[in-house]
Design an enzyme around this catalytic site. Structure first.
Site, PDB file in Angstrom:
ATOM      1  N   GLY A  33      10.669 -55.659  63.862  1.00 38.11           N
ATOM      2  CA  GLY A  33       9.470 -54.821  63.806  1.00 38.11           C
ATOM      3  C   GLY A  33       9.766 -53.514  63.097  1.00 38.11           C
ATOM      4  O   GLY A  33      10.937 -53.170  62.851  1.00 38.11           O
ATOM      5  N   SER A  35      10.143 -49.511  62.139  1.00 33.91           N
ATOM      6  CA  SER A  35      10.796 -48.390  62.804  1.00 33.91           C
ATOM      7  C   SER A  35       9.757 -47.709  63.705  1.00 33.91           C
ATOM      8  O   SER A  35       8.636 -47.447  63.273  1.00 33.91           O
ATOM      9  CB  SER A  35      11.318 -47.405  61.752  1.00 33.91           C
ATOM     10  OG  SER A  35      11.860 -46.275  62.377  1.00 33.91           O
ATOM     11  N   GLY A  36      10.118 -47.488  64.952  1.00 35.48           N
ATOM     12  CA  GLY A  36       9.195 -46.846  65.887  1.00 35.48           C
ATOM     13  C   GLY A  36       8.260 -47.816  66.595  1.00 35.48           C
ATOM     14  O   GLY A  36       7.437 -47.403  67.408  1.00 35.48           O
ATOM     15  N   SER A 107      15.010 -55.923  60.427  1.00 37.34           N
ATOM     16  CA  SER A 107      15.068 -57.263  59.802  1.00 37.34           C
ATOM     17  C   SER A 107      13.737 -57.633  59.130  1.00 37.34           C
ATOM     18  O   SER A 107      13.041 -58.531  59.597  1.00 37.34           O
ATOM     19  CB  SER A 107      15.520 -58.326  60.814  1.00 37.34           C
ATOM     20  OG  SER A 107      14.937 -58.177  62.075  1.00 37.34           O
TER      21      SER A 107
HETATM   22  N1  LIG Z   1      14.751 -46.293  54.661  1.00 37.28           N
HETATM   23  C1  LIG Z   1      14.799 -46.652  55.948  1.00 37.28           C
HETATM   24  N2  LIG Z   1      13.985 -47.635  56.387  1.00 37.28           N
HETATM   25  C2  LIG Z   1      14.037 -47.996  57.686  1.00 37.28           C
HETATM   26  N3  LIG Z   1      14.874 -47.453  58.613  1.00 37.28           N
HETATM   27  C3  LIG Z   1      15.711 -46.471  58.216  1.00 37.28           C
HETATM   28  C4  LIG Z   1      15.706 -46.024  56.869  1.00 37.28           C
HETATM   29  N4  LIG Z   1      16.635 -45.054  56.748  1.00 37.28           N
HETATM   30  C5  LIG Z   1      17.201 -44.880  57.944  1.00 37.28           C
HETATM   31  N5  LIG Z   1      16.657 -45.728  58.844  1.00 37.28           N
HETATM   32  C6  LIG Z   1      17.162 -45.859  60.229  1.00 37.28           C
HETATM   33  O1  LIG Z   1      17.858 -47.099  60.248  1.00 37.28           O
HETATM   34  C7  LIG Z   1      17.353 -47.951  61.263  1.00 37.28           C
HETATM   35  C8  LIG Z   1      17.088 -49.327  60.686  1.00 37.28           C
HETATM   36  O2  LIG Z   1      18.287 -50.005  60.461  1.00 37.28           O
HETATM   37  P1  LIG Z   1      18.323 -51.582  60.517  1.00 37.28           P
HETATM   38  O3  LIG Z   1      19.756 -51.962  60.370  1.00 37.28           O
HETATM   39  O4  LIG Z   1      17.619 -52.041  61.718  1.00 37.28           O
HETATM   40  O5  LIG Z   1      17.480 -51.977  59.213  1.00 37.28           O
HETATM   41  S1  LIG Z   1      17.352 -53.386  58.496  1.00 37.28           S
HETATM   42  O6  LIG Z   1      17.224 -54.413  59.530  1.00 37.28           O
HETATM   43  O7  LIG Z   1      18.530 -53.596  57.672  1.00 37.28           O
HETATM   44  O8  LIG Z   1      16.136 -53.288  57.659  1.00 37.28           O
HETATM   45  C9  LIG Z   1      16.055 -47.356  61.746  1.00 37.28           C
HETATM   46  O9  LIG Z   1      16.052 -47.589  63.143  1.00 37.28           O
HETATM   47  P2  LIG Z   1      14.743 -47.989  63.989  1.00 37.28           P
HETATM   48  O10 LIG Z   1      13.856 -46.781  63.887  1.00 37.28           O
HETATM   49  O11 LIG Z   1      15.284 -48.204  65.376  1.00 37.28           O
HETATM   50  O12 LIG Z   1      14.123 -49.218  63.430  1.00 37.28           O
HETATM   51  C10 LIG Z   1      16.160 -45.892  61.359  1.00 37.28           C
HETATM   52  O13 LIG Z   1      16.706 -45.147  62.419  1.00 37.28           O
HETATM   53  N1  LIG Z   2       4.386 -49.927  74.848  1.00 39.25           N
HETATM   54  C1  LIG Z   2       5.437 -49.347  74.270  1.00 39.25           C
HETATM   55  N2  LIG Z   2       6.550 -50.066  74.037  1.00 39.25           N
HETATM   56  C2  LIG Z   2       7.623 -49.491  73.430  1.00 39.25           C
HETATM   57  N3  LIG Z   2       7.681 -48.194  73.031  1.00 39.25           N
HETATM   58  C3  LIG Z   2       6.584 -47.429  73.264  1.00 39.25           C
HETATM   59  C4  LIG Z   2       5.431 -47.983  73.874  1.00 39.25           C
HETATM   60  N4  LIG Z   2       4.496 -47.006  73.968  1.00 39.25           N
HETATM   61  C5  LIG Z   2       5.067 -45.897  73.442  1.00 39.25           C
HETATM   62  N5  LIG Z   2       6.324 -46.143  73.013  1.00 39.25           N
HETATM   63  C6  LIG Z   2       7.217 -45.143  72.395  1.00 39.25           C
HETATM   64  O1  LIG Z   2       7.425 -45.509  71.046  1.00 39.25           O
HETATM   65  C7  LIG Z   2       8.738 -45.147  70.642  1.00 39.25           C
HETATM   66  C8  LIG Z   2       9.446 -46.398  70.126  1.00 39.25           C
HETATM   67  O2  LIG Z   2      10.713 -46.027  69.649  1.00 39.25           O
HETATM   68  P1  LIG Z   2      11.918 -47.046  69.562  1.00 39.25           P
HETATM   69  O3  LIG Z   2      12.006 -47.865  70.792  1.00 39.25           O
HETATM   70  O4  LIG Z   2      13.118 -46.240  69.162  1.00 39.25           O
HETATM   71  O5  LIG Z   2      11.435 -47.980  68.358  1.00 39.25           O
HETATM   72  P2  LIG Z   2      12.317 -48.803  67.322  1.00 39.25           P
HETATM   73  O6  LIG Z   2      13.618 -49.156  68.012  1.00 39.25           O
HETATM   74  O7  LIG Z   2      11.497 -49.988  66.981  1.00 39.25           O
HETATM   75  O8  LIG Z   2      12.539 -47.871  66.164  1.00 39.25           O
HETATM   76  C9  LIG Z   2       9.442 -44.560  71.855  1.00 39.25           C
HETATM   77  O9  LIG Z   2       9.348 -43.154  71.800  1.00 39.25           O
HETATM   78  C10 LIG Z   2       8.602 -45.095  73.033  1.00 39.25           C
HETATM   79  O10 LIG Z   2       8.620 -44.244  74.152  1.00 39.25           O
END
Ligand SMILES: Nc1ncnc2c1ncn2[C@@H]1O[C@H](COP(=O)(O)OS(=O)(=O)O)[C@@H](OP(=O)(O)O)[C@H]1O
Ligand SMILES: Nc1ncnc2c1ncn2[C@@H]1O[C@H](COP(=O)(O)OP(=O)(O)O)[C@@H](O)[C@H]1O
Length: 200
Positions: A33, A35-36, A107
């Site tokens: 999914g 980021s975020g 991914s």
């Molecule tokens: N350009 C860009 N795009 C997306 N994400 C970025 C980027 N640069 C840094 N980050 C940080 O790296 C985390 C994603 O790394 P991943 O190894 O999960 O990425 S991937 O599966 O290879 O696409 C991602 O973590 P999540 O927010 O938990 O998804 C970010 O913290």
């Molecule tokens: N239903 C929910 N499930 C998961 N995260 C949620 C939800 N509602 C709000 N959030 C918030 O969204 C953010 C998700 O961040 P994170 O888990 O780090 O996402 P990712 O790992 O996909 O980047 C967190 O701050 C979390 O508290």
């Protein structure tokens, strides 16, 4: 690449014996999914719930792996492919060790995820699509990455300047903009219970 002088070694203790020792099956819970979207938050809840049920787990988190094993990789399509391939191979070893492995990588490419599914036995790859609209992820912006990407300070940002391919037939879809994180976590536990994943 020299593969012709490599010989696969087999050892006496099998994956099934390790699973029996742990008292449960082993498999990959592959979160995907934006980021975020909530991958790490839900993975954390799931690991706690499984731990309480006496199940041996380990989380492979994208950011954390990039500090070590995958530290030479960036965010180009090629590097992401290698990132997913390596993590998939590592996850496969965890499955062989009898442990439930949870991965939380974006991914974004369907083909890369499919490759991992092919590398493990049927039922050992459980794809969990953490569904959340880009606008909601961007509003959450827990790491400030979307803001940077909008300002042009970050390239290849998934959802903004790099693609995210939605899974076509994931085992589980959780909608984190519709349900609480606890409800999303419980939905995954229910799937595992119904499909007999919590016992040997
Ligand atoms: N350009 C860009 N795009 C997306 N994400 C970025 C980027 N640069 C840094 N980050 C940080 O790296 C985390 C994603 O790394 P991943 O190894 O999960 O990425 S991937 O599966 O290879 O696409 C991602 O973590 P999540 O927010 O938990 O998804 C970010 O913290
Ligand atoms: N239903 C929910 N499930 C998961 N995260 C949620 C939800 N509602 C709000 N959030 C918030 O969204 C953010 C998700 O961040 P994170 O888990 O780090 O996402 P990712 O790992 O996909 O980047 C967190 O701050 C979390 O508290």
């Amino acid at each position: 690449m020299q593969r012709q002088n490599i010989f696969h070694q087999s050892f006496e203790v099998t994956k099934e014996q390790r699973q029996a020792l742990h008292g449960h099956k082993s498999y990959i819970l592959w979160f995907t999914g934006l980021s975020g979207s909530g991958k790490s938050t839900i993975a954390n809840i799931i690991e706690r719930k499984l731990h309480e049920l006496g199940i041996s787990t380990y989380i492979l988190d994208g950011d954390n792996l990039r500090e070590g094993l995958n530290q030479n990789l960036g965010f180009s399509q090629e590097d992401r492919k290698e990132n997913i391939r390596r993590t998939g191979e590592l996850a496969k070893l965890f499955v062989d060790s009898g442990i439930v492995v949870i991965t939380t990588l974006i991914s974004p490419y369907a083909e890369d995820r499919k490759e991992i599914r092919k590398r493990v036995a049927k039922g050992e790859f459980i794809e969990i699509y953490v569904k959340c609209p880009l606008e909601v992820c961007e509003k959450r912006d827990t790491k400030g990455l979307y803001k940077k990407a909008r300002k042009g300070e970050l390239t290849n940002m998934t959802g903004i300047s790099a693609p995210y391919e939605v899974p076509e037939t994931p085992e589980i879809v959780i909608e984190t903009s519709q349900y609480s994180s606890e409800e999303c976590g419980q939905e995954i536990i229910n799937y595992l219970k119904i499909n007999d994943y919590l016992t040997y």
